[in-house]
Motif scaffolding. Structure first.
Motif, PDB file in Angstrom:
ATOM      1  N   PHE A 201      40.720  25.678  39.644  1.00 36.63           N
ATOM      2  CA  PHE A 201      39.665  26.315  38.793  1.00 36.63           C
ATOM      3  C   PHE A 201      38.437  25.296  38.635  1.00 36.63           C
ATOM      4  CE2 PHE A 201      42.988  28.981  37.209  1.00 36.63           C
ATOM      5  CZ  PHE A 201      42.350  30.134  36.866  1.00 36.63           C
ATOM      6  N   ILE A 202      37.159  25.934  38.915  1.00 36.32           N
ATOM      7  CA  ILE A 202      36.096  25.050  38.788  1.00 36.32           C
ATOM      8  C   ILE A 202      34.996  25.697  37.859  1.00 36.32           C
ATOM      9  CG2 ILE A 202      34.022  24.325  40.219  1.00 36.32           C
ATOM     10  CD1 ILE A 202      35.923  24.067  42.540  1.00 36.32           C
ATOM     11  N   MET A 203      34.730  25.210  36.784  1.00 35.66           N
ATOM     12  CA  MET A 203      33.681  25.760  35.890  1.00 35.66           C
ATOM     13  C   MET A 203      32.422  25.217  36.146  1.00 35.66           C
ATOM     14  SD  MET A 203      35.741  26.538  32.222  1.00 35.66           S
ATOM     15  CE  MET A 203      34.502  27.697  31.683  1.00 35.66           C
ATOM     16  N   ALA A 216      28.810  28.109  43.245  1.00 37.96           N
ATOM     17  CA  ALA A 216      29.873  29.174  43.403  1.00 37.96           C
ATOM     18  C   ALA A 216      29.821  30.089  44.393  1.00 37.96           C
ATOM     19  CB  ALA A 216      30.136  29.869  42.008  1.00 37.96           C
ATOM     20  N   LEU A 217      28.484  30.991  44.386  1.00 36.38           N
ATOM     21  CA  LEU A 217      28.270  31.796  45.383  1.00 36.38           C
ATOM     22  C   LEU A 217      28.321  31.301  47.037  1.00 36.38           C
ATOM     23  CD1 LEU A 217      25.826  34.334  43.590  1.00 36.38           C
ATOM     24  CD2 LEU A 217      28.560  34.705  44.075  1.00 36.38           C
ATOM     25  N   VAL A 325      38.692  32.070  47.918  1.00 37.20           N
ATOM     26  CA  VAL A 325      37.892  31.895  46.863  1.00 37.20           C
ATOM     27  C   VAL A 325      37.422  33.011  46.020  1.00 37.20           C
ATOM     28  CG1 VAL A 325      35.179  31.109  46.332  1.00 37.20           C
ATOM     29  CG2 VAL A 325      36.723  29.902  48.196  1.00 37.20           C
ATOM     30  N   ALA A 326      37.528  32.918  44.698  1.00 35.80           N
ATOM     31  CA  ALA A 326      37.264  33.919  43.845  1.00 35.80           C
ATOM     32  C   ALA A 326      36.177  33.494  42.929  1.00 35.80           C
ATOM     33  CB  ALA A 326      38.331  34.410  43.071  1.00 35.80           C
ATOM     34  N   VAL A 327      35.052  34.272  42.513  1.00 31.44           N
ATOM     35  CA  VAL A 327      33.965  33.636  41.622  1.00 31.44           C
ATOM     36  C   VAL A 327      33.870  34.858  40.538  1.00 31.44           C
ATOM     37  CG1 VAL A 327      31.329  33.638  41.375  1.00 31.44           C
ATOM     38  CG2 VAL A 327      32.592  32.892  43.330  1.00 31.44           C
ATOM     39  N   VAL A 328      33.961  34.410  39.207  1.00 29.91           N
ATOM     40  CA  VAL A 328      34.199  35.363  38.218  1.00 29.91           C
ATOM     41  C   VAL A 328      32.997  34.994  37.217  1.00 29.91           C
ATOM     42  CG1 VAL A 328      35.474  36.022  36.144  1.00 29.91           C
ATOM     43  CG2 VAL A 328      36.628  35.204  38.219  1.00 29.91           C
ATOM     44  N   ASP A 329      31.963  35.924  36.979  1.00 29.80           N
ATOM     45  CA  ASP A 329      30.821  35.524  36.577  1.00 29.80           C
ATOM     46  C   ASP A 329      30.828  35.836  34.809  1.00 29.80           C
ATOM     47  OD1 ASP A 329      28.196  34.922  36.429  1.00 29.80           O
ATOM     48  OD2 ASP A 329      27.534  36.284  37.743  1.00 29.80           O
ATOM     49  N   GLU A 330      30.106  35.204  34.092  1.00 25.25           N
ATOM     50  CA  GLU A 330      29.881  35.412  32.627  1.00 25.25           C
ATOM     51  C   GLU A 330      31.324  35.262  32.278  1.00 25.25           C
ATOM     52  OE1 GLU A 330      27.052  35.428  31.548  1.00 25.25           O
ATOM     53  OE2 GLU A 330      25.660  36.005  33.221  1.00 25.25           O
ATOM     54  N   ILE A 355      39.016  29.255  42.435  1.00 27.00           N
ATOM     55  CA  ILE A 355      38.628  30.295  41.456  1.00 27.00           C
ATOM     56  C   ILE A 355      37.319  29.667  40.599  1.00 27.00           C
ATOM     57  CG2 ILE A 355      38.803  31.728  39.437  1.00 27.00           C
ATOM     58  CD1 ILE A 355      41.940  31.579  39.952  1.00 27.00           C
ATOM     59  N   HIS A 356      36.132  30.080  40.866  1.00 27.81           N
ATOM     60  CA  HIS A 356      35.018  29.482  40.176  1.00 27.81           C
ATOM     61  C   HIS A 356      34.691  30.366  39.025  1.00 27.81           C
ATOM     62  CE1 HIS A 356      33.674  26.790  43.427  1.00 27.81           C
ATOM     63  NE2 HIS A 356      34.512  27.610  44.244  1.00 27.81           N
ATOM     64  N   LEU A 357      34.495  29.700  38.130  1.00 27.71           N
ATOM     65  CA  LEU A 357      34.011  30.556  36.753  1.00 27.71           C
ATOM     66  C   LEU A 357      32.820  30.114  36.153  1.00 27.71           C
ATOM     67  CD1 LEU A 357      37.362  30.248  34.901  1.00 27.71           C
ATOM     68  CD2 LEU A 357      36.882  31.869  36.170  1.00 27.71           C
ATOM     69  N   CYS A 358      31.703  31.075  36.317  1.00 27.68           N
ATOM     70  CA  CYS A 358      30.493  30.676  35.820  1.00 27.68           C
ATOM     71  C   CYS A 358      30.056  31.456  34.146  1.00 27.68           C
ATOM     72  CB  CYS A 358      29.562  31.453  36.963  1.00 27.68           C
ATOM     73  SG  CYS A 358      29.787  30.955  38.432  1.00 27.68           S
ATOM     74  N   GLY A 359      29.521  30.425  33.487  1.00 28.98           N
ATOM     75  CA  GLY A 359      29.083  31.172  32.180  1.00 28.98           C
ATOM     76  C   GLY A 359      28.720  30.285  31.252  1.00 28.98           C
ATOM     77  N   GLU A 360      28.930  30.316  29.942  1.00 28.00           N
ATOM     78  CA  GLU A 360      28.320  29.507  28.851  1.00 28.00           C
ATOM     79  C   GLU A 360      29.485  28.265  28.498  1.00 28.00           C
ATOM     80  OE1 GLU A 360      27.507  31.811  25.441  1.00 28.00           O
ATOM     81  OE2 GLU A 360      25.973  32.979  26.568  1.00 28.00           O
TER      82      GLU A 360
END
Length: 790
Positions: A201-203, A216-217, A325-330, A355-360
């Protein structure tokens, strides 16, 4: 062809309200169930005055005092909630004659400390109970007492103790229900992910306009097989469109030196964050183009069956497919009361190497704990805002004439939004674009484009919290008209997270040339300090990830409960019986009440799988007219097993609303209704649109029963056209344009070209008199309009 036959409206509505009790007003009762004098109410037993405080800020219960607190107050729970407990346990299948001895023995065992000794809760579970009691003490106490009863019954010690008071059949039934509802091993239900090598996982975390999504994109664009999962169809479409056009520069590659960056993105890409290099280019390059399909709840775009990339909304994420690769936004939406379960499923179940997780930032501790529990690895990348964001020294002091070009004025009442727009246009002499949640994404995106276009006359944006996500907006200053929002049943102050999400839209990087500073202020002086304080606070860590019910546990619970049990009873079992890790929390049953009551009306004709499917459908359950539309579909399905979309709309009295707008739109002159009538008609069209989207959603899941998908898309486009016309007409009426209806129609058709297949409106109708227009708006079936698909 659209038509308006005689309509039949279903009027059966239910309004189930769960009573609540204020823990500070609960009377202390002794072990003999005798209340102390009413004129001197006292608080529940506390382990000591030193450690338990009930202040104005709320009830406080330290974790190490949880067992003692529950032991002291079990008799209060049994007596104070007696009828509620009896009704609930009876619905769960316990015979009424066994309730009294069961609860009596449980209360004695709890008071003696036997229950907590046998349960042997660890520190993390006690901390979770403490936190829940602090935030909602009355309901949490009721929930935990019930849950611990069933969990204790599943243990040998509890079974042996209870069988001395009730029959073994009762104990066996309680154990079966507990096992059916057990969610403690939720992560292990995703066998494909658990059977694969550990995931990485990469946040990417940071505030709005920090460029947290761009790496991530780029990794997604460079992957052999990859998936993007986002919160909105608009975002899924943008990723789909840009990947196919080659506009996203893959990781490890560089854009051509002459390539022009494209700042027109609804995604927090932070163009230029990568040392001034373009991440998204304005003109696509065939070298970077990747075949990508798109799948959302109500729309599928298949470029190729073998396309290696997929862009989807998070609910549609294929968890069984192997990805690189997976990108999960917000990712912070993992704690959302209604939709959070979809993000939880993605984190637990995505079968991807990376898995890239993007958010707060608020999501970091929770995600780290979940990843550790699953045996995967994680690294966190933090990003700073790319442009300054400052709070103004003063508010507008209520003076709308101080609104300037590039401002976004935020409010949270749909009714007040139109009045605010009109007042700003009158005071500031600038035209306002609109963006709020009930508008279809296509129209919100179109309004955003008009606001961004320097050559258009839309200089100000008036919107709701819908501006906080998924829209590309060239906002220089955000103005909060209010700092509170109606949520469910009460008006509540905005959270710090909500304020940051909205305020962060000001001064987006790359959108204002050299002047990139974002400014935040308020309309009223008394709200400015609240906003300043919220922006100055750090993010509060998320408490728990939401779990949604899945089909297997849903089916098992249904089989254990008494015959004919309602879907709401199944939801109660999840809420009051399910055991789960302290990292998780079941989705809010308040969000399920209306959907399950609706489903119970049609339990005789829906399979269990379709019942669960319907509960997750995008129906706005608080919109009575939209629920009528859903009810009409189910009624036709029950009677004929095939649902024509026009029949469903006309039965719900929605088809005439669309016809009313189209008749007015085609009128070549004559009187036009007042602005209030147009605003009301726009609201009705919003409901029509949601019902059409619901039909399309079902058409992808039950194509035989909902076969008219092409017609659904056609009607959806017509509805969006009519809604856009209503918005333009309101402006033309305010400007006192002569013959505003045809003028508005020309403006809309100029900026909204017809999609293929071409939809040609019929020749303009003859001028309608006032009575005719009023009759159409009131639903008179004497007026209809035909539309020809060429």
């Amino acid at each position: 062809m659209l038509r308006i036959p005689q309509l039949l409206r279903a009027t059966c509505h239910h309004d189930l309200r769960t009573p609540t009790v204020n823990i500070q007003q609960t009377l202390l009762r002794t072990h003999k169930f005798k209340a102390k004098p009413r004129q001197k109410p006292v608080r529940l037993h506390s382990p000591s005055r030193r450690v338990v405080q009930e202040e104005e800020t709320g009830f406080r219960l330290p974790a190490d005092q949880v067992p003692d607190y529950f032991s002291r107050n079990v008799h209060t729970w049994v007596s104070q909630y007696s009828q509620r407990i009896s009704d609930r346990l009876t619905r769960f299948g316990i015979p009424k004659d066994d309730l009294r001895p069961l609860l009596r023995l449980y209360a004695i065992s709890m008071a003696n400390g036997d229950v907590f000794r046998d349960l042997a809760y660890g520190n993390d579970q006690l901390a979770r109970i403490s936190r829940d009691m602090t935030s909602n003490s009355a309901q949490a106490m009721d929930r935990y007492f019930t849950r611990m009863l069933y969990e204790w019954t599943s243990l040998p010690e509890g079974q042996q103790a209870l069988e001395s008071a009730v029959s073994s059949d009762v104990v066996s039934h309680m154990q079966s229900l507990f096992r059916a509802a057990d969610l403690s091993s939720a992560g292990w239900e995703y066998s494909s992910a658990r059977g694969s090598p550990p995931r990485k996982f990469i946040m990417h975390v940071g505030p709005t306009n920090s460029g947290k999504t761009h790496n991530a994109l780029r990794a997604l664009a460079a992957s052999k097989r990859g998936v993007y999962a986002g919160p909105l169809r608009l975002l899924a479409f943008e990723i789909f469109d840009r990947l196919n056009k080659g506009q996203i520069i893959p990781l490890g590659m560089e854009a051509d030196p002459q390539a022009e960056p494209d700042a027109n993105s609804g995604i927090d890409m932070g163009d230029g964050a990568d040392k001034g290099k373009a991440v998204i280019v304005k003109d696509g390059n065939p070298r970077f183009a990747r075949e990508c399909n798109m799948v959302t709840g109500e729309e599928h775009k298949i470029v190729s069956p073998s396309a290696p990339l997929l862009s989807c909304t998070v609910e549609m994420t294929p968890l069984g497919t192997r990805w690189d690769v997976a990108v999960v936004d917000e990712i912070q939406l993992i704690a959302d009361r209604q939709r959070g379960g979809a993000w939880t499923a993605a984190v637990l179940g995505l079968n991807a190497k990376e898995i890239h997780l993007c958010g707060e930032e608020s999501a970091v501790p929770l995600i780290e704990a979940m990843v550790k529990q699953m045996g995967d690895s994680i690294e966190v990348h933090r990003y700073n805002r790319l442009t300054p964001l400052v709070v103004a020294n003063e508010s507008l002091n209520g003076d709308l004439s101080r609104v300037r070009k590039g401002d976004c004025v935020v409010t949270f009442s749909r009714t007040g939004l139109f009045g605010l727009k009109q007042n700003i246009e009158a005071a500031a002499k600038m035209r306002c674009a609109l963006a709020y949640g009930r508008l279809p994404p296509e129209i919100r995106s179109e309004q955003a484009a008009l606001f961004n276009d320097p050559d258009s006359d839309f200089k100000v944006l008036v919107g709701s919290d819908a501006v906080g996500m998924g829209l590309n907006l060239k906002i220089k200053r955000v103005i909060f008209e209010t700092v509170s929002k109606f949520e469910g049943r009460a008006l509540r102050p905005l959270s710090a997270s909500q304020i940051k999400q909205i305020a962060g839209r000001a001064g987006r990087f790359g959108l204002h040339g050299s002047d990139t500073t974002g400014v935040v202020t308020t309309l009223r002086r008394e709200d400015l300090d609240f906003v300043r304080q919220a922006l100055g606070t750090s993010f509060e860590p998320l408490n728990a990830a939401r779990l949604n019910m899945n089909y297997e546990s849903y089916r098992k619970i249904h089989e254990v409960l008494p015959w004919g049990s309602s879907n709401m009873t199944i939801a109660e079992v999840y809420h009051y019986v399910s055991r789960m890790s302290p990292l998780f929390e079941f989705q809010s049953i308040l969000e399920l009440e209306q959907s399950f009551e609706f489903i119970d009306e049609f339990a005789d004709c829906l399979t269990l799988r379709i019942r669960l499917l319907t509960s997750n459908s995008p129906c706005p359950w608080r919109d009575a007219s939209a629920v009528d539309g859903a009810r009409s579909m189910m009624e036709i399905f029950r009677d004929k097993l095939r649902v024509p979309i026009e029949d469903a709309l006309h039965r719900a009295q929605l088809l005439n609303k669309l016809n009313a707008a189209l008749v007015l739109m085609e009128s070549s002159g004559g009187p036009v209704p007042e602005q209030k009538a147009i605003v009301r008609l726009l609201g009705e069209l919003e409901t029509v649109h949601k019902v059409i989207v619901l039909y399309l959603w079902f058409s992808y899941r039950h194509q035989v029963a909902f076969p008219e998908q092409e017609k659904g898309f056609h009607l959806k486009h017509l509805t969006e056209l009519a809604m856009d016309w209503c918005l333009e007409l309101l402006h033309q009426m305010r400007m006192k344009t002569k013959n505003p209806a045809p003028h508005a129609r020309r403006e809309v058709l100029d900026r909204r070209p017809m999609k293929k297949p071409d939809v040609r409106l019929a020749e303009a109708s003859a001028s309608l008199d006032r009575e005719s227009i009023d009759a159409v708006l009131e639903g008179d079936d004497g007026h209809f309009i035909r539309h020809i698909v060429r």
